[in-house]
Motif scaffolding. Structure first.
Motif, PDB file in Angstrom:
ATOM      1  N   PHE A  43     -16.288  -7.127  -6.053  1.00 23.41           N
ATOM      2  CA  PHE A  43     -14.972  -6.580  -5.707  1.00 23.41           C
ATOM      3  C   PHE A  43     -14.399  -5.797  -6.880  1.00 23.41           C
ATOM      4  N   ARG A  44     -13.969  -4.571  -6.619  1.00 22.64           N
ATOM      5  CA  ARG A  44     -13.457  -3.713  -7.688  1.00 22.64           C
ATOM      6  C   ARG A  44     -11.967  -3.914  -7.950  1.00 22.64           C
ATOM      7  N   GLY A  45     -11.342  -4.798  -7.207  1.00 26.01           N
ATOM      8  CA  GLY A  45      -9.956  -5.139  -7.503  1.00 26.01           C
ATOM      9  C   GLY A  45      -8.905  -4.297  -6.822  1.00 26.01           C
ATOM     10  N   PHE A  46      -9.297  -3.417  -5.915  1.00 20.90           N
ATOM     11  CA  PHE A  46      -8.309  -2.604  -5.204  1.00 20.90           C
ATOM     12  C   PHE A  46      -8.814  -2.286  -3.809  1.00 20.90           C
ATOM     13  N   THR A  47      -7.878  -1.922  -2.940  1.00 23.85           N
ATOM     14  CA  THR A  47      -8.225  -1.372  -1.637  1.00 23.85           C
ATOM     15  C   THR A  47      -7.327  -0.168  -1.378  1.00 23.85           C
ATOM     16  N   LEU A  48      -7.792   0.702  -0.523  1.00 21.73           N
ATOM     17  CA  LEU A  48      -6.986   1.818  -0.036  1.00 21.73           C
ATOM     18  C   LEU A  48      -6.775   1.609   1.456  1.00 21.73           C
ATOM     19  N   SER A  49      -5.538   1.840   1.907  1.00 20.23           N
ATOM     20  CA  SER A  49      -5.204   1.649   3.312  1.00 20.23           C
ATOM     21  C   SER A  49      -4.727   2.945   3.935  1.00 20.23           C
ATOM     22  N   LEU A  50      -5.114   3.149   5.171  1.00 18.00           N
ATOM     23  CA  LEU A  50      -4.629   4.269   5.962  1.00 18.00           C
ATOM     24  C   LEU A  50      -3.733   3.697   7.053  1.00 18.00           C
ATOM     25  N   VAL A 115      -1.060   6.855   3.024  1.00 17.13           N
ATOM     26  CA  VAL A 115      -2.164   6.274   2.261  1.00 17.13           C
ATOM     27  C   VAL A 115      -1.552   5.283   1.281  1.00 17.13           C
ATOM     28  N   VAL A 116      -2.063   4.063   1.273  1.00 20.23           N
ATOM     29  CA  VAL A 116      -1.500   3.009   0.422  1.00 20.23           C
ATOM     30  C   VAL A 116      -2.583   2.468  -0.504  1.00 20.23           C
ATOM     31  N   LEU A 117      -2.301   2.472  -1.800  1.00 24.51           N
ATOM     32  CA  LEU A 117      -3.188   1.889  -2.794  1.00 24.51           C
ATOM     33  C   LEU A 117      -2.669   0.501  -3.154  1.00 24.51           C
ATOM     34  N   LEU A 118      -3.483  -0.518  -2.903  1.00 22.83           N
ATOM     35  CA  LEU A 118      -3.122  -1.883  -3.276  1.00 22.83           C
ATOM     36  C   LEU A 118      -3.986  -2.324  -4.443  1.00 22.83           C
ATOM     37  N   LEU A 119      -3.344  -2.705  -5.542  1.00 23.21           N
ATOM     38  CA  LEU A 119      -4.038  -3.202  -6.716  1.00 23.21           C
ATOM     39  C   LEU A 119      -4.018  -4.722  -6.714  1.00 23.21           C
ATOM     40  N   GLY A 120      -5.174  -5.338  -6.871  1.00 23.79           N
ATOM     41  CA  GLY A 120      -5.252  -6.786  -6.983  1.00 23.79           C
ATOM     42  C   GLY A 120      -5.030  -7.196  -8.429  1.00 23.79           C
ATOM     43  N   VAL A 121      -3.999  -7.989  -8.684  1.00 28.73           N
ATOM     44  CA  VAL A 121      -3.625  -8.316 -10.057  1.00 28.73           C
ATOM     45  C   VAL A 121      -3.644  -9.822 -10.292  1.00 28.73           C
ATOM     46  N   ALA A 122      -3.780 -10.194 -11.561  1.00 26.43           N
ATOM     47  CA  ALA A 122      -3.838 -11.609 -11.924  1.00 26.43           C
ATOM     48  C   ALA A 122      -2.453 -12.243 -11.944  1.00 26.43           C
ATOM     49  N   ASP A 123      -1.440 -11.492 -12.361  1.00 30.12           N
ATOM     50  CA  ASP A 123      -0.084 -12.025 -12.515  1.00 30.12           C
ATOM     51  C   ASP A 123       0.901 -11.005 -11.941  1.00 30.12           C
ATOM     52  N   ILE A 124       1.406 -11.274 -10.749  1.00 31.04           N
ATOM     53  CA  ILE A 124       2.310 -10.340 -10.067  1.00 31.04           C
ATOM     54  C   ILE A 124       3.553 -10.055 -10.909  1.00 31.04           C
ATOM     55  N   VAL A 125       4.147 -11.096 -11.486  1.00 27.46           N
ATOM     56  CA  VAL A 125       5.379 -10.927 -12.250  1.00 27.46           C
ATOM     57  C   VAL A 125       5.153 -10.034 -13.463  1.00 27.46           C
ATOM     58  N   ALA A 126       4.084 -10.291 -14.207  1.00 20.86           N
ATOM     59  CA  ALA A 126       3.794  -9.500 -15.406  1.00 20.86           C
ATOM     60  C   ALA A 126       3.471  -8.054 -15.050  1.00 20.86           C
ATOM     61  N   SER A 127       2.697  -7.855 -13.987  1.00 19.15           N
ATOM     62  CA  SER A 127       2.329  -6.499 -13.588  1.00 19.15           C
ATOM     63  C   SER A 127       3.541  -5.731 -13.049  1.00 19.15           C
TER      64      SER A 127
END
Length: 208
Positions: A43-50, A115-127
């Protein structure tokens, strides 16, 4: 306000990827391609949504993607929030096609509303704090689970999601190493976020 001007996917074969995206989704300049042989696994840590207007358009775009060489990760199905499915492009990028509508109002058009870019992050608050410091404005924030930023006139919306939750939503294991194979083009300069996602300065779009 910082916004996304384009998203660059780093791929092994830009010409093959260009043929896929033109055939499958008809995407324009909001998605750029760049040659890369950077190592990446899982998993590269992101998805793109249409985002589209109705289920018929979800089915239309997913069928086009599969016919062009994509792999199905999640078959299109109804859920509490609407209707959608997930595919993986030949270059490895994960795409979700979805609508909040549960019924069709007409024939499929294949029109993409967002088009939506979702980044998968370790800490939502910090990011979230990091991106606010970079000049992004928060549009929606759900506890420690999800953050959506104001898009303005940007062709790509940005959101943050917990990495494991994002992988689960995409239908893949959360483990992954190496390059994200993604560069985000913004207006306010180059930087790297806490999860290693790279931003670069992008030229402003000219309306015609």
């Amino acid at each position: 306000m910082e916004t996304i001007e384009n998203v660059t996917l780093a791929v092994a074969d830009p010409e093959a990827a260009r043929r896929f995206y033109t055939t499958a989704f008809g995407l324009g300049p909001q998605i750029a391609l760049r040659a890369s042989d950077a190592a990446t696994t899982g998993f590269r840590g992101f998805t793109l949504s249409l985002t589209v207007s109705q289920p018929a358009d979800v089915d239309h775009l997913i069928a086009a993607a599969l016919a062009a060489g994509a792999t199905a990760l999640k078959s299109a199905a109804k859920s509490l929030w609407g209707y959608g499915g997930v595919v993986q492009a030949p270059d490895g990028t994960i795409w979700k096609v979805a609508t909040s509508a549960k019924r069709n109002t007409g024939p499929a058009t294949g029109r993409i509303e967002a088009v939506v870019l979702l980044l998968g992050v370790a800490d939502i608050v910090a990011s979230k704090r990091f991106y606010v410091e970079q000049g992004l404005a928060v549009a929606k924030s759900v506890s420690r689970m999800y953050v959506e930023f104001e898009a303005g006139s940007s062709p790509v919306k940005l959101g943050l999601y917990r990495r494991r939750a994002l992988a689960k939503d995409a239908g893949v294991p959360p483990e992954g190493t190496g390059s994200h194979r993604l560069v985000i083009g913004g207006r306010a300069g180059a930087f790297t976020d806490p999860d290693g996602f790279e931003w670069e300065t992008a030229a402003l779009r000219t309306e015609v």
